[in-house]
Design an enzyme around this catalytic site. Structure first.
Site, short mmCIF file in Angstrom:
data_model
loop_
_atom_site.label_atom_id
_atom_site.label_comp_id
_atom_site.label_asym_id
_atom_site.label_seq_id
_atom_site.Cartn_x
_atom_site.Cartn_y
_atom_site.Cartn_z
N ARG A 18 0.51 -1.37 0.09
CA ARG A 18 -0.06 0.14 -0.22
C ARG A 18 0.66 1.51 -0.13
O ARG A 18 -0.06 1.98 0.08
CB ARG A 18 -1.09 -0.37 1.08
N LYS A 68 15.45 -6.56 4.19
CA LYS A 68 15.74 -5.73 4.73
C LYS A 68 17.19 -5.84 5.40
O LYS A 68 17.91 -4.77 6.41
CB LYS A 68 14.85 -5.67 6.35
N SER A 132 9.74 -7.31 14.43
CA SER A 132 7.96 -6.43 14.85
C SER A 132 9.25 -5.86 15.67
O SER A 132 8.95 -5.12 16.34
CB SER A 132 6.96 -6.43 14.20
#
EC number: 1.1.1.25
Length: 277
Positions: A18, A68, A132
């Site tokens: 998104r 990442k 996270s």
């Protein structure tokens, strides 16, 4: 780099993101003649792609799975990226490629905006010990949270996350959760439990204090069973979509030179896209 500032999202796959919706909304809102694109890059091609990022016309990039950790190694990371062990945002300064991890700012920014009465001088319980969780723990440490209880199925993984923070982060098992909840001012779910297609998170919100805050990083569905139960008790909540929106702020600022706002209109736009998908 091109004369029109252009950033991109690099991932494999990347089509589900998104991020283009968010950044193109801000570009239009702020009247900036810029662009944001998606680049699907296989792992084997990632180092060469990063080496030619500026030559491809990009002023920076977001980096998502599975790149990442490699992005961290191929750039000059700041303290946040080093602490989390992953970089999700790349940008140029003095012709050198720098990196940061905006999940830290995204989590704290969303918490401040969505749960304004949360207290940084209270203990926190963080569920999960993945990437996270690393961002969440570092953000809470930065804000001065005195003690964090890290709960994870793999104790070894949790201990590896907790080790740099000494006594401020302690490792607990799922069997300890019931005894930890009544003392916690903040509970954060960083696991996939509660996500669409996954079992719900087995957590009894009735054990929480009346002034506690519950945050869930899951955003599909928008309102997990955990957040619904917490809101039903009148507790403050912060959802995963808010973190997604707030983590995008810093990257946009680094690339385009303006700090955007997370507005209800932007949230509604992304919510509508999530509902369609």
């Amino acid at each position: 780099m091109s004369e029109t500032p252009t950033a991109c999202l690099i991932g494999w796959p990347a089509a589900h993101s998104r991020s283009p919706i968010i950044h193109k909304y801000w570009l239009k809102e702020l009247g900036i003649a810029g662009d944001y694109r998606i680049e699907a890059v296989e792992p084997a091609a990632f180092p060469d792609f990063i080496a030619s990022l500026a030559a491809r016309g990009y002023c920076g990039a977001n980096v998502t799975i599975p790149h990442k950790e490699k992005a961290l190694a191929l750039s000059l990371p700041d303290a946040r990226a080093r602490a989390v062990g992953a970089a999700n945002t790349l940008y140029f300064r003095d012709d050198k490629l720098h990196s940061t991890n905006t999940d830290v700012e995204g989590f704290i920014g969303n918490l401040d905006a969505s749960a304004q009465r949360w207290r940084a001088d209270d203990d926190a319980v963080v569920l999960g010990a993945g990437g996270s969780a690393r961002a969440v723990v570092f953000g809470l440490i930065e804000r001065g949270v005195p003690r964090i209880h890290l709960v994870n199925r793999s104790r070894e993984r949790a201990q590896a996350l907790a080790q740099p923070y000494g006594e401020r982060v302690s490792v607990a098992s799922w069997d300890d959760v019931e005894s930890l909840l009544p003392k916690a001012g903040l509970v954060v779910n960083t696991t996939s439990l509660g996500m669409k297609g996954q079992p719900p998170l087995p957590l009894d919100v009735a054990l929480l204090r009346a002034d506690a805050t519950v945050a869930d990083l899951v955003y599909v569905p928008l309102r997990t069973e955990l957040l619904t139960a917490a809101a039903g008790r009148g507790l403050q909540t912060a959802d995963g979509l808010g973190m997604l929106l707030h983590q995008a702020v810093r990257g946009f600022e680094l690339w385009f030179g303006r700090r955007p706002q997370v507005s209800p209109a932007l949230r509604a736009l992304v919510e509508a896209d999530l509902t369609v998908k």
